[in-house]
Design a protein around this motif. Structure first.
Motif, PDB file in Angstrom:
ATOM      1  N   ALA A   1      42.215   5.783  24.484  1.00 31.78           N
ATOM      2  CA  ALA A   1      41.332   4.925  23.608  1.00 31.78           C
ATOM      3  C   ALA A   1      40.312   4.375  24.142  1.00 31.78           C
ATOM      4  O   ALA A   1      39.222   4.386  23.447  1.00 31.78           O
ATOM      5  CB  ALA A   1      42.397   3.625  23.366  1.00 31.78           C
ATOM      6  N   PRO A   2      39.947   3.884  25.118  1.00 32.68           N
ATOM      7  CA  PRO A   2      38.588   3.440  25.640  1.00 32.68           C
ATOM      8  C   PRO A   2      37.672   4.426  25.881  1.00 32.68           C
ATOM      9  O   PRO A   2      36.518   4.215  25.564  1.00 32.68           O
ATOM     10  CB  PRO A   2      38.794   2.486  26.819  1.00 32.68           C
ATOM     11  CG  PRO A   2      40.197   2.834  27.478  1.00 32.68           C
ATOM     12  CD  PRO A   2      41.105   3.397  26.264  1.00 32.68           C
ATOM     13  N   ALA A   3      38.066   5.681  26.401  1.00 36.08           N
ATOM     14  CA  ALA A   3      37.047   6.728  26.431  1.00 36.08           C
ATOM     15  C   ALA A   3      36.892   7.386  25.098  1.00 36.08           C
ATOM     16  O   ALA A   3      35.554   7.593  25.141  1.00 36.08           O
ATOM     17  CB  ALA A   3      38.106   7.718  27.237  1.00 36.08           C
ATOM     18  N   LYS A   4      37.689   7.545  24.073  1.00 36.94           N
ATOM     19  CA  LYS A   4      37.131   7.596  22.932  1.00 36.94           C
ATOM     20  C   LYS A   4      36.230   6.795  22.385  1.00 36.94           C
ATOM     21  O   LYS A   4      34.974   7.221  21.867  1.00 36.94           O
ATOM     22  CB  LYS A   4      38.328   8.140  22.361  1.00 36.94           C
ATOM     23  CG  LYS A   4      38.226   8.569  20.816  1.00 36.94           C
ATOM     24  CD  LYS A   4      39.641   8.787  20.055  1.00 36.94           C
ATOM     25  CE  LYS A   4      39.416   9.415  18.686  1.00 36.94           C
ATOM     26  NZ  LYS A   4      40.534   9.727  17.965  1.00 36.94           N
TER      27      LYS A   4
ATOM     28  N   MET B   1      52.114  16.082  32.778  1.00 36.75           N
ATOM     29  CA  MET B   1      50.733  15.716  33.028  1.00 36.75           C
ATOM     30  C   MET B   1      49.967  15.943  31.786  1.00 36.75           C
ATOM     31  O   MET B   1      50.285  16.693  31.027  1.00 36.75           O
ATOM     32  CB  MET B   1      50.148  16.377  34.252  1.00 36.75           C
ATOM     33  CG  MET B   1      50.681  15.829  35.537  1.00 36.75           C
ATOM     34  SD  MET B   1      50.574  14.234  35.909  1.00 36.75           S
ATOM     35  CE  MET B   1      49.203  13.913  36.576  1.00 36.75           C
ATOM     36  N   LYS B   2      48.700  14.799  31.352  1.00 34.39           N
ATOM     37  CA  LYS B   2      47.787  15.367  30.540  1.00 34.39           C
ATOM     38  C   LYS B   2      46.430  15.186  30.898  1.00 34.39           C
ATOM     39  O   LYS B   2      46.112  14.646  31.844  1.00 34.39           O
ATOM     40  CB  LYS B   2      48.071  14.312  29.340  1.00 34.39           C
ATOM     41  CG  LYS B   2      49.318  14.575  28.699  1.00 34.39           C
ATOM     42  CD  LYS B   2      49.180  13.855  27.244  1.00 34.39           C
ATOM     43  CE  LYS B   2      50.484  14.247  26.635  1.00 34.39           C
ATOM     44  NZ  LYS B   2      50.360  13.450  25.136  1.00 34.39           N
ATOM     45  N   ALA B   3      45.832  15.985  30.277  1.00 33.84           N
ATOM     46  CA  ALA B   3      44.021  15.890  30.426  1.00 33.84           C
ATOM     47  C   ALA B   3      43.382  15.388  29.068  1.00 33.84           C
ATOM     48  O   ALA B   3      44.095  15.376  27.994  1.00 33.84           O
ATOM     49  CB  ALA B   3      43.678  17.137  30.818  1.00 33.84           C
ATOM     50  N   ILE B   4      42.314  14.995  29.012  1.00 31.89           N
ATOM     51  CA  ILE B   4      41.508  14.577  27.895  1.00 31.89           C
ATOM     52  C   ILE B   4      40.222  15.421  27.959  1.00 31.89           C
ATOM     53  O   ILE B   4      39.739  15.781  28.521  1.00 31.89           O
ATOM     54  CB  ILE B   4      41.099  13.081  28.096  1.00 31.89           C
ATOM     55  CG1 ILE B   4      42.430  12.064  27.847  1.00 31.89           C
ATOM     56  CG2 ILE B   4      40.230  12.549  26.846  1.00 31.89           C
ATOM     57  CD1 ILE B   4      41.995  10.644  28.213  1.00 31.89           C
ATOM     58  N   THR B   5      40.162  15.899  26.549  1.00 25.03           N
ATOM     59  CA  THR B   5      39.213  16.840  25.925  1.00 25.03           C
ATOM     60  C   THR B   5      38.378  16.344  24.989  1.00 25.03           C
ATOM     61  O   THR B   5      38.856  15.539  24.357  1.00 25.03           O
ATOM     62  CB  THR B   5      39.713  18.436  25.946  1.00 25.03           C
ATOM     63  OG1 THR B   5      38.443  19.190  25.867  1.00 25.03           O
ATOM     64  CG2 THR B   5      40.538  18.394  24.781  1.00 25.03           C
ATOM     65  N   ALA B   6      37.003  16.937  24.918  1.00 24.47           N
ATOM     66  CA  ALA B   6      36.305  16.562  23.637  1.00 24.47           C
ATOM     67  C   ALA B   6      35.334  17.955  23.569  1.00 24.47           C
ATOM     68  O   ALA B   6      35.164  18.537  24.352  1.00 24.47           O
ATOM     69  CB  ALA B   6      35.571  15.487  23.928  1.00 24.47           C
ATOM     70  N   ASN B   7      34.502  17.750  22.392  1.00 24.80           N
ATOM     71  CA  ASN B   7      33.357  18.549  22.367  1.00 24.80           C
ATOM     72  C   ASN B   7      32.210  17.720  22.700  1.00 24.80           C
ATOM     73  O   ASN B   7      31.891  16.792  21.671  1.00 24.80           O
ATOM     74  CB  ASN B   7      33.231  19.242  21.039  1.00 24.80           C
ATOM     75  CG  ASN B   7      34.313  20.368  20.948  1.00 24.80           C
ATOM     76  OD1 ASN B   7      35.632  20.051  20.347  1.00 24.80           O
ATOM     77  ND2 ASN B   7      33.949  21.507  21.234  1.00 24.80           N
ATOM     78  N   ARG B   8      31.140  18.170  23.083  1.00 23.53           N
ATOM     79  CA  ARG B   8      29.868  17.308  23.550  1.00 23.53           C
ATOM     80  C   ARG B   8      29.134  17.748  22.228  1.00 23.53           C
ATOM     81  O   ARG B   8      28.888  18.435  21.827  1.00 23.53           O
ATOM     82  CB  ARG B   8      29.363  17.610  24.796  1.00 23.53           C
ATOM     83  CG  ARG B   8      28.063  16.878  25.255  1.00 23.53           C
ATOM     84  CD  ARG B   8      27.512  17.137  26.630  1.00 23.53           C
ATOM     85  NE  ARG B   8      27.574  18.591  26.802  1.00 23.53           N
ATOM     86  CZ  ARG B   8      27.503  19.299  27.848  1.00 23.53           C
ATOM     87  NH1 ARG B   8      27.631  18.500  29.165  1.00 23.53           N
ATOM     88  NH2 ARG B   8      27.283  20.718  27.965  1.00 23.53           N
TER      89      ARG B   8
END
Length: 100
Positions: A43-46, A1-8
């Motif tokens: 891709a679309p989330a980014k 499984m994978k999750a998606i992360t970022a910095n606000r």
């Protein structure tokens, strides 16, 4: 499984893509994706987060199961989900938002 992360962008907070495409601060609320589907979701989330100037450094990371609970596979991502390792009174672990 994978999750998606970022910095606000507004405060640098680590966030995770949750159900329905909303960004959440808690890894426990992060949506988990099969490896084969993660890049299709990324891709679309980014693109949306960058267009709206909401977040940067958006990527997927591996998630494994430990004692029946999903946890980040690498120490780097475990630190990002919980906070600093040298002071437990700082970061998300001080607020009871620890990853697992």
């Amino acid at each position: 499984m994978k999750a998606i992360t970022a910095n606000r962008l507004r405060d640098g907070e680590v966030v995770f893509l949750g159900e329905g495409g909303r960004w959440v601060e808690s890894f426990a609320e992060a949506a988990l994706f099969p490896r084969a589907e993660a890049d299709d979701v990324l891709a679309p989330a980014k693109e949306k987060a960058e267009r709206e100037q909401f977040a940067v450094d958006i990527y997927t990371f591996e998630v494994v199961e430990q004692d029946g609970v999903p946890v980040p596979a690498t120490m780097r991502e475990r630190i990002r989900t919980a906070g600093p390792t040298v002071r437990l009174d700082l970061g998300k672990q001080s607020l009871g938002k620890q990853a697992a």
